[in-house]
Each structure stands twice: as structure tokens, then as C-alpha cells.
Design an enzyme around this catalytic site. Sequence first.
Site, PDB file in Angstrom:
ATOM      1  N   ARG A  11      55.703 -68.346  71.709  1.00 46.64           N
ATOM      2  CA  ARG A  11      55.035 -67.130  71.229  1.00 46.64           C
ATOM      3  C   ARG A  11      53.626 -67.491  70.781  1.00 46.64           C
ATOM      4  O   ARG A  11      53.460 -68.335  69.895  1.00 46.64           O
ATOM      5  CB  ARG A  11      55.853 -66.526  70.076  1.00 46.64           C
ATOM      6  CG  ARG A  11      55.198 -65.335  69.448  1.00 46.64           C
ATOM      7  CD  ARG A  11      56.057 -64.661  68.370  1.00 46.64           C
ATOM      8  NE  ARG A  11      55.237 -63.662  67.731  1.00 46.64           N
ATOM      9  CZ  ARG A  11      54.922 -63.622  66.441  1.00 46.64           C
ATOM     10  NH1 ARG A  11      55.439 -64.508  65.603  1.00 46.64           N
ATOM     11  NH2 ARG A  11      54.119 -62.699  65.979  1.00 46.64           N
ATOM     12  N   TYR A  38      61.269 -65.891  56.305  1.00 47.27           N
ATOM     13  CA  TYR A  38      61.076 -67.191  55.659  1.00 47.27           C
ATOM     14  C   TYR A  38      61.900 -67.311  54.375  1.00 47.27           C
ATOM     15  O   TYR A  38      62.604 -68.275  54.163  1.00 47.27           O
ATOM     16  CB  TYR A  38      59.595 -67.393  55.304  1.00 47.27           C
ATOM     17  CG  TYR A  38      58.706 -67.651  56.499  1.00 47.27           C
ATOM     18  CD1 TYR A  38      58.394 -68.949  56.883  1.00 47.27           C
ATOM     19  CD2 TYR A  38      58.180 -66.604  57.239  1.00 47.27           C
ATOM     20  CE1 TYR A  38      57.573 -69.202  57.972  1.00 47.27           C
ATOM     21  CE2 TYR A  38      57.356 -66.846  58.336  1.00 47.27           C
ATOM     22  CZ  TYR A  38      57.056 -68.144  58.702  1.00 47.27           C
ATOM     23  OH  TYR A  38      56.254 -68.394  59.780  1.00 47.27           O
ATOM     24  N   HIS A  45      47.324 -60.747  65.744  1.00 48.33           N
ATOM     25  CA  HIS A  45      47.741 -61.649  64.672  1.00 48.33           C
ATOM     26  C   HIS A  45      46.543 -61.814  63.731  1.00 48.33           C
ATOM     27  O   HIS A  45      46.031 -62.906  63.532  1.00 48.33           O
ATOM     28  CB  HIS A  45      48.233 -62.980  65.248  1.00 48.33           C
ATOM     29  CG  HIS A  45      49.159 -63.730  64.336  1.00 48.33           C
ATOM     30  ND1 HIS A  45      50.439 -64.096  64.694  1.00 48.33           N
ATOM     31  CD2 HIS A  45      49.006 -64.181  63.068  1.00 48.33           C
ATOM     32  CE1 HIS A  45      51.015 -64.753  63.694  1.00 48.33           C
ATOM     33  NE2 HIS A  45      50.163 -64.822  62.695  1.00 48.33           N
ATOM     34  N   GLU A  91      53.173 -59.031  61.333  1.00 50.90           N
ATOM     35  CA  GLU A  91      53.193 -58.976  59.863  1.00 50.90           C
ATOM     36  C   GLU A  91      52.207 -57.992  59.256  1.00 50.90           C
ATOM     37  O   GLU A  91      51.315 -58.366  58.486  1.00 50.90           O
ATOM     38  CB  GLU A  91      52.981 -60.370  59.260  1.00 50.90           C
ATOM     39  CG  GLU A  91      54.153 -61.292  59.498  1.00 50.90           C
ATOM     40  CD  GLU A  91      54.264 -62.413  58.463  1.00 50.90           C
ATOM     41  OE1 GLU A  91      53.421 -62.496  57.551  1.00 50.90           O
ATOM     42  OE2 GLU A  91      55.229 -63.197  58.570  1.00 50.90           O
TER      43      GLU A  91
HETATM   44  C1  NOJ Z   1      53.498 -65.776  58.820  1.00 51.26           C
HETATM   45  C2  NOJ Z   1      52.252 -65.630  59.631  1.00 51.26           C
HETATM   46  O1  NOJ Z   1      52.508 -64.777  60.732  1.00 51.26           O
HETATM   47  C3  NOJ Z   1      51.676 -66.957  60.098  1.00 51.26           C
HETATM   48  O2  NOJ Z   1      50.405 -66.711  60.590  1.00 51.26           O
HETATM   49  C4  NOJ Z   1      51.700 -67.940  58.949  1.00 51.26           C
HETATM   50  O3  NOJ Z   1      51.039 -69.121  59.262  1.00 51.26           O
HETATM   51  C5  NOJ Z   1      53.130 -68.201  58.564  1.00 51.26           C
HETATM   52  N1  NOJ Z   1      53.708 -66.959  58.089  1.00 51.26           N
HETATM   53  C6  NOJ Z   1      53.323 -69.242  57.460  1.00 51.26           C
HETATM   54  O4  NOJ Z   1      52.784 -68.792  56.280  1.00 51.26           O
END
Ligand code: NOJ
Length: 489
Positions: free
Chosen positions: A115, A335, A159, A205
Amino acid sequence: MALNFSRRLLAKLAGLSALGLAMPAAAAERKGKPAQDRFVPAAFPKAFVWGTATSSYQIEGAVNEDGRGPSIWDTFSHTAGKIADHSNGDRANEHYHRYREDVQLIKRLGARAYRFSIAWPRVFPDGTGTPNPKGLDFYNRLIDQLLANGIEPYATLYHWDLPQALEDRAGGWRSSDTSKAFGDYAGHVAARISDRVKNIFTINEAGRFLNFGYGWGIDAPGLKLPAAELNQARHNVVLGHGLAVQAIRAAARKGTRVGPAENIAACVPAFATPEHIRATEMATRELNAGLLGVMLEGKYTDGFLEYAGKDAPKFTAEELKIIGAKNDFVGLNIYAPQFYIAASDKKPGWAVLPFPSSFPHMNSEWLHIGPEVIYWAPKIAAKIWNIDTIYISENGTSSEDKLRDDGKVYDLDRISFLRNYLAQLQRATSEGVPVKGYFLWSLMDNFEWIFGYEKRFGLYHVDFQTQVRTPKLSTEFFRDVVARNAIGP
Ligand code: NOJ
């Protein structure tokens, strides 16, 4: 080995066996299965997609090459005091020039999916208008290289690197002009890559970049908008998602699949009683109502609108229809447990519990260790929104990742983290939760936004002076999981 089974345990095992979930010990032994296999289904489902993930600004570098326009992250990272180590993405991993080598890193993991994200300001340096003729060349080369190495490309369209021109001209996501521009950009890209890219994530996100970038001023573009404007920006983002889904359906080859990649506000029951689980389902719906909820339901919940009150976003029925366009899959970045939930006698029937400061976390302080989140969040999301295909579009951790004198990185904490999370994910898939794939963040260490290069999330260590990539111990762990399509024993 003599085992002392209580009658109750034996009865329970027999019951599980009837459901096809486990074999009583004797039967397992008769069939010659190793003892560990008896209670946990042995593997992830067949055809489970294993991959790693990255994003454009975090790895590409080459910010002034081949006609790329500036993005809000160029501006922000070059503003004094914004990035912990005073760094920026000008050079990053030099992936723009080293992509061939990086594809080999992916190949070595045995993971057959990758991805990555496309930088909007490479394609439309001005946000809209005339496309940069060289804009997609890099991605075409990357896609071809991936396919030539047997790796399936999964592209993300946004992104966080918004063209600076759109921020200046339209106020970025404060304006629905940006939503429309995003739809146009999505259609343009899909028409040109969907002969080879079958899976497209729209926006990554939204929950993070809106709150951090437009609410708290911590991320680009560094704004602290009042609640009403922030809610409107949220609405413009989900509208952008819906317009992109429409544009992709219109422009892409048949069979192209599309969906968001959202950091779901991940709720976990305080402990697993039916009451707390039910409360967690209600909380998940309400706490995600402004983004994932409206994308999947095509409406804001009453609770959300009531809570927002006079600050609620302005919208039309037509917009809600666009926002709620059917997705082919839902990507969840998971996460850490964000909210532990308990049932409550008071309205609305659930309560968010306070986090004790002693709660364990990884090397990033926000990264609380709660492996069960990757079991509960997709399970509950699938149930409340009736989703049939989920990808874990990101999961992983930062670690100290010290390169030792012997040239190795023993990232045992990352391995422990992944082992525990993946065991919970396997638990979910074995119960039929429709998670079809997993993308580990990240392929290699990279520019971790406001933390610069201080936080390392990669499976490969990167020396940002020499650009040497070194496999960490976790590459071997991950390769093993992928090869066996299973976690443990
Ligand atoms: C989510 C984000 O999409 C990514 O860009 C980031 O590096 C990671 N989390 C880790 O924090």
C-alpha cells in the site's frame, strides 16, 4: 503426557467441537495434530492479503522534481518549531529514486501486497487544472515494478499532502471546492492506473489530519478552527471521499474496488461482558459518527447532530447520498485502543473510562498496548455497519531500533507487539470477522510527521545519512507469519 481434565472443561470442549471450533485432545492426538493446534484455528483464511504500507511524503523525497508542486506538509515542515527534530521530507528515504531497491525489500518479505500513496501535487501541482505531464510517470514505474515482482499494488489517493495551492486559494478542506478538486483528481488517476491497480483507498485517516491539522494546529496546515468550521471541514472531507468514489466508478476499469482508510475511533469493552460489549457497539457508532459513520450510513446520527448543536455542519440530502456511496471495502488503521467503554445506567447507556497513566505503551507514547483492539474494532465495525470486507490498512509500532555493533537491529518489542496483535486478529478471522488483509506500517523507517525521523516504524532500518536499508529482526518474524499464513505456535 497425562492431563487432568475437569468434567466441566471436557463438556466445554465437546461443545466447541460441535461448533467445529476445536477438537477434544484425544481426537486431536489421534489425528496427529500438535497439541497447540487444538483450541485456536490454525491459520488466517486462505487468500488472506499480507502487505506493508508507506505514504508519499513520508518516503519519496524529490520534492522539487519533475514538476511536483508544494504541499501543505512542505510548508509546515519548513516552518520553525513544528517538527521535533527540525527535519522535513525534502529527502526522506529518496524512494523516488530508490524505488527499485525498495520493491526488492518488499519481495524479500514474501508479502504479496503493498500500500503506497500518490502525491496529489505531483499530479496536479496547482491542485486543479492542467495535470503535470510527468505527474503519474513515477507511479506508473512503481506499479509496473511491483507487478513485475508479483506484488499487488494498493494505492491511496490522499495521505495528507494537499497541494499548497488549494490551501492558499480555497482554504483547503475548509471549502467544498477542495472536495470537488479531490473528486476530479481521483477520477483522473483512476482512469490511468486502474488497468493495473485494482484497489484504491480514497482518504487516509481523516480523523487524524482533521483534528491535528485543522483543530489543534499540531499537523499541517496548523490551524485551530472553531468547532463549527472544523465540523464543516470534516463534512467537506467525507464529501471529497464520496465524490472520489463516484469519479472512480465512472472513470476506472470495471472491477476496480474502492474504500476509505480510516483510523476508526477504536473502542474496546472494559472487559467482555454482554453489557460492556453492547455499550461498546453503541459507543463505536456515536464516536465515529462524523466520519466513518456518515460514510457508511449516509447520514449523521441524531446523537452527533444533537451534540454538535449550532456547530453542526451544513449539508444537503444530495451530499449525504454522495457521501454514503457504497464502498467495496473499508480500510481500518488500528494501532491502539482509543477508548475503553463500560455500560452505564445513565444516558446514552455507555461511558468512556479514564486511562490510567500507568497503562503500558510502546516507544511512541500514544501507542498504548491493547492487542484486543484489533479483535474488537473490526468485529464491532462489521456488525454495526454491516461491512463484508475489511482491510487492516495499517498496524505496527515504533521501537528504539538501535543498530548494534554487529550490524543488527533486535527489535524484540516490535515482534512482541506484532505477535500479540496478530494473534488477536487471527482470533477475529477465525470467528468469521470479515478481515481480508493486513498492511503492516511500515515497510521501512520514514518521516514520522511531527516526530521527524526520531520515531522508527519500519521493518527495515534506514540510515538517513547513507540511505542504507538494514532488515530488522522483525522482517524475519513477519516473513515467517506470511509464509505460514498463521501466527504461532
Ligand atoms: C498513521 C498514519 O497514516 C501514518 O502516516 C503514520 O506514520 C502512522 N500512523 C504511525 O504514526
